[in-house]
Design a protein around this motif. Structure first.
Motif, PDB file in Angstrom:
ATOM      1  N   ALA A 221      -5.881 -21.842 -11.802  1.00  0.00           N
ATOM      2  CA  ALA A 221      -5.268 -21.421 -10.581  1.00  0.00           C
ATOM      3  C   ALA A 221      -6.391 -21.141  -9.439  1.00  0.00           C
ATOM      4  O   ALA A 221      -6.451 -20.110  -8.767  1.00  0.00           O
ATOM      5  CB  ALA A 221      -4.532 -20.200 -10.846  1.00  0.00           C
ATOM      6  N   ASN A 222      -7.695 -21.869  -9.731  1.00  0.00           N
ATOM      7  CA  ASN A 222      -8.617 -21.795  -8.802  1.00  0.00           C
ATOM      8  C   ASN A 222      -9.535 -20.258  -8.859  1.00  0.00           C
ATOM      9  O   ASN A 222      -9.851 -19.689  -8.114  1.00  0.00           O
ATOM     10  CB  ASN A 222      -8.193 -21.795  -7.352  1.00  0.00           C
ATOM     11  CG  ASN A 222      -7.846 -23.058  -7.082  1.00  0.00           C
ATOM     12  OD1 ASN A 222      -8.568 -23.886  -7.696  1.00  0.00           O
ATOM     13  ND2 ASN A 222      -6.979 -23.145  -6.071  1.00  0.00           N
ATOM     14  N   GLY A 223      -9.241 -19.746 -10.288  1.00  0.00           N
ATOM     15  CA  GLY A 223     -10.015 -18.621 -10.565  1.00  0.00           C
ATOM     16  C   GLY A 223     -11.316 -18.909 -10.990  1.00  0.00           C
ATOM     17  O   GLY A 223     -11.697 -19.862 -11.469  1.00  0.00           O
ATOM     18  N   PRO A 224     -12.439 -18.223 -10.383  1.00  0.00           N
ATOM     19  CA  PRO A 224     -13.844 -18.410 -10.337  1.00  0.00           C
ATOM     20  C   PRO A 224     -14.459 -17.974 -11.589  1.00  0.00           C
ATOM     21  O   PRO A 224     -14.246 -17.188 -12.399  1.00  0.00           O
ATOM     22  CB  PRO A 224     -14.286 -17.708  -9.285  1.00  0.00           C
ATOM     23  CG  PRO A 224     -13.627 -16.620  -9.114  1.00  0.00           C
ATOM     24  CD  PRO A 224     -12.152 -17.031  -9.240  1.00  0.00           C
ATOM     25  N   ASP A 225     -15.556 -18.890 -12.034  1.00  0.00           N
ATOM     26  CA  ASP A 225     -16.119 -18.276 -13.417  1.00  0.00           C
ATOM     27  C   ASP A 225     -17.316 -17.353 -12.978  1.00  0.00           C
ATOM     28  O   ASP A 225     -18.595 -17.351 -12.884  1.00  0.00           O
ATOM     29  CB  ASP A 225     -17.000 -19.496 -13.841  1.00  0.00           C
ATOM     30  CG  ASP A 225     -16.096 -20.535 -14.297  1.00  0.00           C
ATOM     31  OD1 ASP A 225     -15.307 -20.357 -15.083  1.00  0.00           O
ATOM     32  OD2 ASP A 225     -16.349 -21.707 -13.645  1.00  0.00           O
ATOM     33  N   ILE A 226     -16.699 -16.016 -12.338  1.00  0.00           N
ATOM     34  CA  ILE A 226     -17.554 -14.916 -12.140  1.00  0.00           C
ATOM     35  C   ILE A 226     -17.280 -13.839 -12.961  1.00  0.00           C
ATOM     36  O   ILE A 226     -16.079 -13.508 -13.438  1.00  0.00           O
ATOM     37  CB  ILE A 226     -17.160 -14.445 -10.559  1.00  0.00           C
ATOM     38  CG1 ILE A 226     -18.189 -13.413 -10.184  1.00  0.00           C
ATOM     39  CG2 ILE A 226     -15.554 -14.174 -10.411  1.00  0.00           C
ATOM     40  CD1 ILE A 226     -17.908 -13.178  -8.556  1.00  0.00           C
ATOM     41  N   LEU A 227     -18.097 -12.967 -13.263  1.00  0.00           N
ATOM     42  CA  LEU A 227     -18.014 -11.903 -14.052  1.00  0.00           C
ATOM     43  C   LEU A 227     -16.795 -10.866 -14.141  1.00  0.00           C
ATOM     44  O   LEU A 227     -16.117 -10.420 -14.830  1.00  0.00           O
ATOM     45  CB  LEU A 227     -19.328 -11.172 -14.620  1.00  0.00           C
ATOM     46  CG  LEU A 227     -19.285  -9.924 -15.382  1.00  0.00           C
ATOM     47  CD1 LEU A 227     -18.833 -10.352 -16.896  1.00  0.00           C
ATOM     48  CD2 LEU A 227     -20.680  -9.455 -15.426  1.00  0.00           C
ATOM     49  N   THR A 228     -16.758 -10.692 -12.885  1.00  0.00           N
ATOM     50  CA  THR A 228     -15.727  -9.748 -12.207  1.00  0.00           C
ATOM     51  C   THR A 228     -14.168 -10.546 -12.281  1.00  0.00           C
ATOM     52  O   THR A 228     -13.291  -9.917 -12.137  1.00  0.00           O
ATOM     53  CB  THR A 228     -15.990  -9.263 -10.815  1.00  0.00           C
ATOM     54  OG1 THR A 228     -16.011 -10.550  -9.943  1.00  0.00           O
ATOM     55  CG2 THR A 228     -17.224  -8.434 -10.768  1.00  0.00           C
ATOM     56  N   ASN A 229     -14.070 -11.777 -12.725  1.00  0.00           N
ATOM     57  CA  ASN A 229     -13.122 -12.201 -12.748  1.00  0.00           C
ATOM     58  C   ASN A 229     -12.873 -12.394 -14.367  1.00  0.00           C
ATOM     59  O   ASN A 229     -11.970 -13.415 -14.887  1.00  0.00           O
ATOM     60  CB  ASN A 229     -12.624 -13.535 -12.354  1.00  0.00           C
ATOM     61  CG  ASN A 229     -11.596 -14.372 -12.365  1.00  0.00           C
ATOM     62  OD1 ASN A 229     -10.507 -13.673 -12.410  1.00  0.00           O
ATOM     63  ND2 ASN A 229     -11.531 -15.647 -12.572  1.00  0.00           N
ATOM     64  N   GLY A 230     -13.497 -11.864 -15.255  1.00  0.00           N
ATOM     65  CA  GLY A 230     -13.371 -11.926 -16.485  1.00  0.00           C
ATOM     66  C   GLY A 230     -13.166 -10.506 -17.392  1.00  0.00           C
ATOM     67  O   GLY A 230     -13.628  -9.453 -16.786  1.00  0.00           O
ATOM     68  N   VAL A 231     -12.879 -10.669 -18.707  1.00  0.00           N
ATOM     69  CA  VAL A 231     -12.681  -9.575 -19.567  1.00  0.00           C
ATOM     70  C   VAL A 231     -12.587 -10.032 -20.940  1.00  0.00           C
ATOM     71  O   VAL A 231     -12.254 -10.970 -21.156  1.00  0.00           O
ATOM     72  CB  VAL A 231     -11.372  -8.700 -19.253  1.00  0.00           C
ATOM     73  CG1 VAL A 231     -10.004  -9.599 -19.426  1.00  0.00           C
ATOM     74  CG2 VAL A 231     -11.212  -7.392 -20.072  1.00  0.00           C
ATOM     75  N   ALA A 232     -13.368  -9.276 -21.936  1.00  0.00           N
ATOM     76  CA  ALA A 232     -13.298  -9.643 -23.108  1.00  0.00           C
ATOM     77  C   ALA A 232     -12.167  -9.216 -24.073  1.00  0.00           C
ATOM     78  O   ALA A 232     -11.776  -7.790 -23.910  1.00  0.00           O
ATOM     79  CB  ALA A 232     -14.538  -9.027 -23.767  1.00  0.00           C
TER      80      ALA A 232
END
Length: 301
Positions: A221-232
């Motif tokens: 869905a065009n989500g970027p590979d950016i830390l603020t778009n991630g969670v463990a």
């Protein structure tokens, strides 16, 4: 076309979202136009507390006028190109200034270093990216996780990464396998390999973390590979998150869908605070922009 450096502060007054858009005054229009269709490096100034230095790369897709702000323009970032560095690169190290192009003929730092947008030479670009994406200690995948044939950065695990050609550089920066590996490394390092929901840190017998790096807004869905778009997230929690059974509020309160058939059982998985782990650095925390997207498009209300 040409490489460039875009200055971005985590406390920026501009309407920036580095993985999507970069707002700039018209005085820099010519310099930004020179970068359209090519790659830029984001840099955070040394005067910013806990500066990240050179911290990411992205590709400029096009420039549009900012209709909400006179004399301002927006550089749109090509979807899927933004990538955080594994190792933020300082402005200088024991060998001197990393970006040699900011030095004058006497070898001193010139006024170019203060420019919010500036061109950068291919040699400087390669030097910074090589340092930023050097995986001397790659994050190991979980046992049984299919990462495909490991090439590029994986092959360089025992030596500094060196760009061999323009095509090689582009292949590395756009490879889904490489980007997934780097994204996983960034997210797991930020959360100390601990699930943000359960609080558990589980390492298997092979030394691999039993936790996933989850995209909040998916790549599809065009989500970027950016830390603020991630969670463990641990495996079970990741499954529930992707299927919209749980979500996060903007302040990271853990929400349970009304459609969940065992809300009490799900609640038992949460850590005692009822909130996801809040990272110390604001620049690393999940961005409300992505959290809202997940609530509006994935979460089953």
């Amino acid at each position: 076309m040409g490489f460039g450096v875009f200055i971005h502060r985590s406390d920026s007054i501009y309407d920036d979202s580095p993985a999507e858009r970069y707002q700039f005054p018209s005085q820099y229009l010519g310099r930004v136009q020179a970068c359209v269709g090519d790659w830029i490096i984001y840099y955070e100034p040394r005067k910013v507390a806990e500066t990240r230095g050179y911290f990411a790369i992205a590709k400029v897709m096009q420039i549009i006028p900012d209709r909400n702000a006179p004399n301002m323009h927006i550089a749109l970032i090509e979807p899927g190109t933004y990538l955080d560095f594994i190792n933020p690169v300082p402005f200088s190290n024991e060998d001197g200034v990393i970006e040699r192009g900011v030095l004058n003929n006497e070898g001193r730092i010139s006024g170019r270093a203060q420019s919010a947008v500036r061109p950068i030479s291919p040699n400087d670009f390669d030097r910074i990216v090589s340092l930023g994406l050097d995986e001397t200690e790659p994050e190991l995948p979980r046992i049984g996780e299919d990462v495909g044939p490991l090439t590029g950065f994986a092959d360089a695990a025992q030596a500094p990464f060196i760009f061999e050609s323009e095509r090689h550089r582009i292949n590395q920066m756009t490879s889904r396998i490489v980007r997934d590996r780097i994204f996983r490394r960034l997210v797991l390092d930020a959360y100390d390999k601990r699930c943000a929901v359960t609080g558990l840190k589980l390492i298997n017998g092979g030394g691999r973390a039993e936790v996933n790096a989850a995209h909040i807004r998916p790549v599809e869905a065009n989500g970027p590979d950016i830390l603020t778009n991630g969670v463990a997230l641990s495996g079970t929690v990741h499954w529930m998150f992707d299927r919209g059974l749980i979500a996060f509020s903007d302040d990271l309160e853990i929400l349970i869908s009304r459609q969940a058939n065992d809300p009490e059982g799900i609640q038992m998985l949460f850590n005692k605070t009822g909130r996801a782990i809040v990272l110390q650095r604001v620049s690393q925390r999940p961005h409300p922009h992505f959290l809202r997207w997940h609530r509006e498009n994935c979460f089953k209300h």
